[in-house]
Design an enzyme around this catalytic site. Structure first.
Site, mmCIF file in Angstrom:
data_model
loop_
_atom_site.group_PDB
_atom_site.id
_atom_site.type_symbol
_atom_site.label_atom_id
_atom_site.label_comp_id
_atom_site.label_asym_id
_atom_site.label_seq_id
_atom_site.Cartn_x
_atom_site.Cartn_y
_atom_site.Cartn_z
ATOM 1 N N GLY A 36 0.840 -1.205 0.000
ATOM 2 C CA GLY A 36 0.000 0.000 0.000
ATOM 3 C C GLY A 36 0.873 1.253 0.000
ATOM 4 N N HIS A 37 1.864 1.280 0.913
ATOM 5 C CA HIS A 37 2.764 2.436 0.960
ATOM 6 C C HIS A 37 3.546 2.558 -0.344
ATOM 7 C CE1 HIS A 37 2.637 1.249 5.384
ATOM 8 N NE2 HIS A 37 2.192 2.496 5.400
#
Ligand code: PAF
Length: 281
Positions: A36-37
């Site tokens: 996600g990051h």
């Protein structure tokens, strides 16, 4: 990749890049990086000349009985992941560097936080906004990237930037999921393997809501009841909330139309997970 821990050094570096006319894409995180990051970094690389990521587990946004002390941390792994993803500067300050003195000011968010996580985690968004004001002033980003998994955070940050005239464009980025639909989260490490299976109920119940809405259901209460039953029948998780609001104003919708946010939080033994979908009706 440069690693900077001191605010002054960070500000000097940023001043140089700004002087050279570079745009800055900023990815604020609390570390323990996951896909996600890294997808935020990819978006930042597309848009900006320079990508800055911060890793700072912000004590101000954790309540007294929350998981600040045991929040997962692994800076060695994070450095490698950030470097491989193409981050140019990793800003990694100590708590004492960020909060040298906290006696004089207290930032308090008064709107948008009486629902969803804001109502369950008093003071949480005060802490988020405080650290972001500081980080935005240090990094001076052109763009800042936030995952849509925390939709309320996106709504609060967009309002903050508007109300306080930060010259920053906030870019919300799609939630990254496991193949079974579970949203990627640093906190997923707290799940037992059995709970990891069960935690797919969050996404499945959101898909159920989506189907009901697509089939013409306009009554929020009825959708919430069906999602509740689904989660209770398919997991041991305890529902913290299931709520439906307009986005980004987070107001109840008598009839579902416009930008609709369906969001939920479910507690498992050692972790509380959140997820949501945004629909355009
Ligand atoms: O979403 C997060 O990880 C945090 O709330 C943020 C934006 C880095 C502020 O501490």
């Amino acid at each position: 990749m440069q690693i900077i821990t001191a605010i002054k050094e960070m500000q000097e570096k940023i001043a140089q890049y700004k002087h050279n006319g570079m745009t800055i894409g900023f990815v604020p995180t609390m570390g323990f990086l996951h896909e996600g990051h890294l997808s935020l970094v990819q978006e930042a690389k597309q848009k900006a000349d320079l990508v800055v990521m911060s890793i700072f587990v912000n004590p101000l946004q954790f309540g007294p009985n929350e998981d600040y002390d045991r929040y997962p941390r692994d800076i060695v792994r994070d450095e490698q992941l950030a470097k491989n993803a193409g981050v140019d500067i990793l800003f990694y300050p100590e708590v004492t560097e960020m909060y040298k003195d906290t006696r004089y000011f207290h930032i308090s968010v008064s709107g948008l936080v009486d629902v969803l996580c804001g109502s369950k985690r008093p003071g949480h968004f005060d802490g988020v906004v405080t650290v972001l004001i500081k980080l935005f002033n240090i990094v001076l980003p052109t763009y800042a990237f936030f995952g849509k998994k925390d939709a309320q955070q996106v709504a609060v940050v967009m309002k903050m930037v508007e109300e306080f005239n930060f010259p920053i464009k906030i870019i919300p980025v799609e939630t990254v999921r496991e193949e079974d639909g579970l949203a990627k989260s640093s906190r997923n490490v707290y799940l037992t393997s059995e709970e990891k299976q069960e935690a797919t109920v969050l996404y499945k119940s959101l898909q159920l809501a989506k189907t009901l809405i697509e089939e013409g259901e306009t009554n929020s209460r009825s959708i919430i009841e069906k999602m509740t039953r689904f989660i209770q029948n398919h997991s041991q998780g305890n529902i913290d909330y299931i709520e439906i609001y307009s986005f980004p104003n987070l107001k109840p919708l008598p009839n579902l139309q416009g930008h609709v946010l369906v969001a939920l939080a479910v507690r498992f033994t050692n972790v509380r997970l959140i997820d949501n979908i945004l629909l355009e009706i």
